[in-house]
Design a protein around this motif. Structure first.
Motif, PDB file in Angstrom:
ATOM      1  N   GLU A  49      90.585  38.461  11.737  1.00 39.52           N
ATOM      2  CA  GLU A  49      89.935  39.430  12.432  1.00 39.52           C
ATOM      3  C   GLU A  49      89.897  39.028  13.874  1.00 39.52           C
ATOM      4  OE1 GLU A  49      85.784  38.756  11.573  1.00 39.52           O
ATOM      5  OE2 GLU A  49      85.725  39.713   9.570  1.00 39.52           O
ATOM      6  N   LYS A  50      90.151  40.094  14.683  1.00 37.53           N
ATOM      7  CA  LYS A  50      90.244  40.110  16.056  1.00 37.53           C
ATOM      8  C   LYS A  50      89.379  41.126  16.646  1.00 37.53           C
ATOM      9  CE  LYS A  50      90.418  38.792  20.196  1.00 37.53           C
ATOM     10  NZ  LYS A  50      89.624  37.390  20.580  1.00 37.53           N
ATOM     11  N   HIS A  51      88.056  40.887  17.138  1.00 43.31           N
ATOM     12  CA  HIS A  51      87.318  41.947  17.863  1.00 43.31           C
ATOM     13  C   HIS A  51      87.123  41.673  19.209  1.00 43.31           C
ATOM     14  CE1 HIS A  51      85.082  41.959  13.609  1.00 43.31           C
ATOM     15  NE2 HIS A  51      86.177  42.411  13.446  1.00 43.31           N
ATOM     16  N   PHE A  52      86.883  42.720  19.944  1.00 44.37           N
ATOM     17  CA  PHE A  52      86.690  42.839  21.389  1.00 44.37           C
ATOM     18  C   PHE A  52      85.230  43.185  21.631  1.00 44.37           C
ATOM     19  CE2 PHE A  52      91.197  43.280  20.722  1.00 44.37           C
ATOM     20  CZ  PHE A  52      91.739  42.149  21.546  1.00 44.37           C
ATOM     21  N   SER A  53      84.591  42.800  22.690  1.00 46.25           N
ATOM     22  CA  SER A  53      83.361  43.307  22.993  1.00 46.25           C
ATOM     23  C   SER A  53      83.734  44.563  23.892  1.00 46.25           C
ATOM     24  CB  SER A  53      82.423  42.308  23.699  1.00 46.25           C
ATOM     25  OG  SER A  53      81.377  42.915  24.455  1.00 46.25           O
TER      26      SER A  53
ATOM     27  N   VAL B 286      85.072  46.558  19.536  1.00 43.48           N
ATOM     28  CA  VAL B 286      86.082  47.126  18.948  1.00 43.48           C
ATOM     29  C   VAL B 286      86.786  46.109  17.916  1.00 43.48           C
ATOM     30  CG1 VAL B 286      88.419  48.179  19.404  1.00 43.48           C
ATOM     31  CG2 VAL B 286      86.709  48.393  21.119  1.00 43.48           C
ATOM     32  N   ARG B 287      86.790  46.679  16.516  1.00 47.30           N
ATOM     33  CA  ARG B 287      87.281  45.814  15.445  1.00 47.30           C
ATOM     34  C   ARG B 287      88.840  46.091  15.318  1.00 47.30           C
ATOM     35  NH1 ARG B 287      82.421  46.614  11.807  1.00 47.30           N
ATOM     36  NH2 ARG B 287      82.912  48.734  12.029  1.00 47.30           N
ATOM     37  N   ALA B 288      89.659  45.521  16.408  1.00 47.91           N
ATOM     38  CA  ALA B 288      90.977  45.897  16.317  1.00 47.91           C
ATOM     39  C   ALA B 288      91.793  45.470  15.108  1.00 47.91           C
ATOM     40  CB  ALA B 288      91.824  45.296  17.535  1.00 47.91           C
ATOM     41  N   VAL B 289      91.440  44.046  14.694  1.00 51.12           N
ATOM     42  CA  VAL B 289      92.169  43.563  13.370  1.00 51.12           C
ATOM     43  C   VAL B 289      90.876  43.033  12.876  1.00 51.12           C
ATOM     44  CG1 VAL B 289      93.432  41.729  12.548  1.00 51.12           C
ATOM     45  CG2 VAL B 289      94.177  43.007  14.610  1.00 51.12           C
TER      46      VAL B 289
ATOM     47  N   THR C  57      97.459  44.119  18.258  1.00 54.59           N
ATOM     48  CA  THR C  57      96.655  43.208  18.633  1.00 54.59           C
ATOM     49  C   THR C  57      96.986  42.069  17.557  1.00 54.59           C
ATOM     50  OG1 THR C  57      94.899  44.773  19.470  1.00 54.59           O
ATOM     51  CG2 THR C  57      94.137  42.510  18.649  1.00 54.59           C
ATOM     52  N   LEU C  58      97.412  42.646  16.342  1.00 57.95           N
ATOM     53  CA  LEU C  58      97.589  41.760  15.281  1.00 57.95           C
ATOM     54  C   LEU C  58      98.777  40.612  15.669  1.00 57.95           C
ATOM     55  CD1 LEU C  58      97.548  40.696  12.370  1.00 57.95           C
ATOM     56  CD2 LEU C  58      98.987  42.292  11.716  1.00 57.95           C
ATOM     57  N   LEU C  59      99.850  41.231  16.275  1.00 55.89           N
ATOM     58  CA  LEU C  59     100.753  40.344  16.876  1.00 55.89           C
ATOM     59  C   LEU C  59     100.565  39.589  18.005  1.00 55.89           C
ATOM     60  CD1 LEU C  59     104.416  40.692  16.578  1.00 55.89           C
ATOM     61  CD2 LEU C  59     103.882  41.589  18.968  1.00 55.89           C
ATOM     62  N   ARG C  60      99.731  40.070  18.636  1.00 53.66           N
ATOM     63  CA  ARG C  60      99.303  39.060  19.802  1.00 53.66           C
ATOM     64  C   ARG C  60      98.299  37.981  19.313  1.00 53.66           C
ATOM     65  NH1 ARG C  60      98.330  43.146  24.977  1.00 53.66           N
ATOM     66  NH2 ARG C  60     100.233  43.678  24.924  1.00 53.66           N
ATOM     67  N   THR C  61      97.449  38.312  18.269  1.00 53.54           N
ATOM     68  CA  THR C  61      96.851  36.993  17.630  1.00 53.54           C
ATOM     69  C   THR C  61      97.688  36.074  16.962  1.00 53.54           C
ATOM     70  OG1 THR C  61      95.098  38.822  17.476  1.00 53.54           O
ATOM     71  CG2 THR C  61      94.595  36.798  16.267  1.00 53.54           C
TER      72      THR C  61
ATOM     73  N   TYR D 297      95.807  36.028  21.616  1.00 55.39           N
ATOM     74  CA  TYR D 297      94.203  35.949  21.460  1.00 55.39           C
ATOM     75  C   TYR D 297      93.872  35.014  20.331  1.00 55.39           C
ATOM     76  CZ  TYR D 297      95.031  40.886  23.327  1.00 55.39           C
ATOM     77  OH  TYR D 297      95.119  41.889  24.028  1.00 55.39           O
ATOM     78  N   GLU D 298      92.526  34.504  20.491  1.00 54.55           N
ATOM     79  CA  GLU D 298      92.146  33.744  19.734  1.00 54.55           C
ATOM     80  C   GLU D 298      91.255  34.658  18.702  1.00 54.55           C
ATOM     81  OE1 GLU D 298      88.737  30.294  19.642  1.00 54.55           O
ATOM     82  OE2 GLU D 298      89.914  30.699  21.453  1.00 54.55           O
ATOM     83  N   PRO D 299      91.485  34.174  17.153  1.00 55.93           N
ATOM     84  CA  PRO D 299      90.988  35.155  16.122  1.00 55.93           C
ATOM     85  C   PRO D 299      89.547  35.203  16.377  1.00 55.93           C
ATOM     86  CG  PRO D 299      92.681  33.584  15.302  1.00 55.93           C
ATOM     87  CD  PRO D 299      92.389  33.074  16.780  1.00 55.93           C
TER      88      PRO D 299
END
Ligand code: SF4
Length: 344
Positions: A14-18, A39-42, A67-71, A76-78
């Motif tokens: 998961e990678k969520h953003f506030s 934002v629940r991007a992943v 976002t997945l690739l960046r994670t 990005y930290e998951p």
């Protein structure tokens, strides 16, 4: 399913953003007693990439693939889930492990025009990753790699700068730079999309040949199903942060299961004016990633929507085919008398 440890494994990543914009906004939420949006991007992506396998991630813009690739590369930290590289959890990596990871996981970017440093000659662009990773090299190693990616004779290219190369030549240099550290995995972000059509085909063929020759695995991210299906052994279809279908490429293209995959396939242009293909029966735009619909995220566009689609579908193997999975209520039985909340 193979027993071999995957090169890369994502478990419910998961990678969520506030959506909070700075301290003032946070204070406003605190005072009002409200929670900021997310934002629940992943959002719970699982996949396994095995040695010498090429998998694609396909989806419209905003589906979360970038976002997945960046994670995956550690930018990005998951927010949740776990990522494993050769069976080791990335969350427990030491500084040394991260350095090794960066040697063994290389990137090929979408934009060959900006991915090379304009001040670096081709020789220096290829020498730099070897120096960073303390790998012994000589000019022969660099020349050999240039010839491997089709830049021949190598002497003609060694002293050139990016502004003296065509778009296709720049992308070949980027691929050479990615392969020169002998990686186990290449993450490719739409590497052909900014090139003209004939150069796109050359780059795709090159990547195809080189992943075989070097035995390297590749995760190929794109919005273009035709290029993904050309190069990938398996495809993951992503929609609003989730993988909705995973299947070997041939199965997915000839017999798509998820209504969204079906729509993507129907939208691939066919270069024959006499061929009339069925039009996709999906309308509308992908939903808002902040206010996601509950249940199936595709329900507002799906021609097969049912009441049960208000509940999140499980990933199931359609027709008991273990090599594929689909997240859709159409593919599993729901007990007739069970209350709705029990049948998700
Ligand atoms: Fe359509 Fe329902 Fe399947 Fe979602 S779960 S794709 S809404 S049929």
């Amino acid at each position: 399913m193979s027993d071999e440890v995957p090169v890369l494994e994502l478990r419910s990543l998961e990678k969520h953003f506030s959506t909070t914009k700075g301290i003032v906004d946070s204070v406003k939420h605190k005072v009002a007693g409200t929670s900021p949006g997310k934002v629940r991007a992943v959002d719970g992506v699982s996949m396994e990439l095995r040695a010498n396998q090429v998998q694609g991630v396909i989806g419209e813009s905003g589906c979360g693939k970038t976002t997945l690739l960046r994670t995956l590369i550690g930018l990005y930290e998951p927010s949740g889930g776990e990522l494993y590289f050769h069976g080791e959890p990335v969350s427990e990596f030491s500084k040394h492990d991260w350095k090794e990871f960066r040697r063994h996981v290389q990137l090929v970017f979408q934009d060959p025009f900006n991915s090379l440093d304009p001040k670096f000659s081709v020789r220096r662009a290829l020498a730099e990753p070897l120096q960073i990773h303390d790998i012994d090299y000589d000019e022969d190693r660099i020349s050999e790699m240039l010839e491997t990616v089709g830049l021949t004779p190598a002497e003609k290219y060694l002293t050139r700068f990016p502004n003296q190369l065509s778009g296709g030549e720049k992308q070949r240099v980027s691929i050479a730079r990615a392969l020169i550290t002998e990686p186990d995995l290449i993450l490719a972000d739409e590497p052909a999309s900014m090139l003209d059509v004939s150069t796109q085909a050359e780059i795709l063929n090159l990547l195809n040949e080189l992943t075989d020759e070097f035995g390297v695995s590749m995760l190929y991210i794109s919005h273009d199903l035709s290029t993904v299906s050309y190069i990938c052994d398996e495809i993951n279809v992503m929609y609003l942060g989730r993988v909705v279908e995973q299947a070997p490429t041939k199965d997915l293209i000839t017999d798509p299961k998820h209504p969204y995959t079906e729509a993507l396939i129907k939208s691939i242009p066919i270069p024959d004016p006499h061929y009339m293909r069925e039009r996709p029966d999906v309308t509308g735009e992908p939903g808002d990633p902040i206010n996601m619909p509950s249940g199936c995220r595709f329900k507002n566009r799906c021609p097969h929507r049912m009441d049960v689609c208000d509940y999140t579908p499980h990933d199931v193997s359609p027709d008991d085919e273990e090599s594929r999975s689909v997240a859709c209520h159409l593919y599993y039985e729901h007990p007739v008398d069970a209350p709705m909340e029990k049948i998700q």
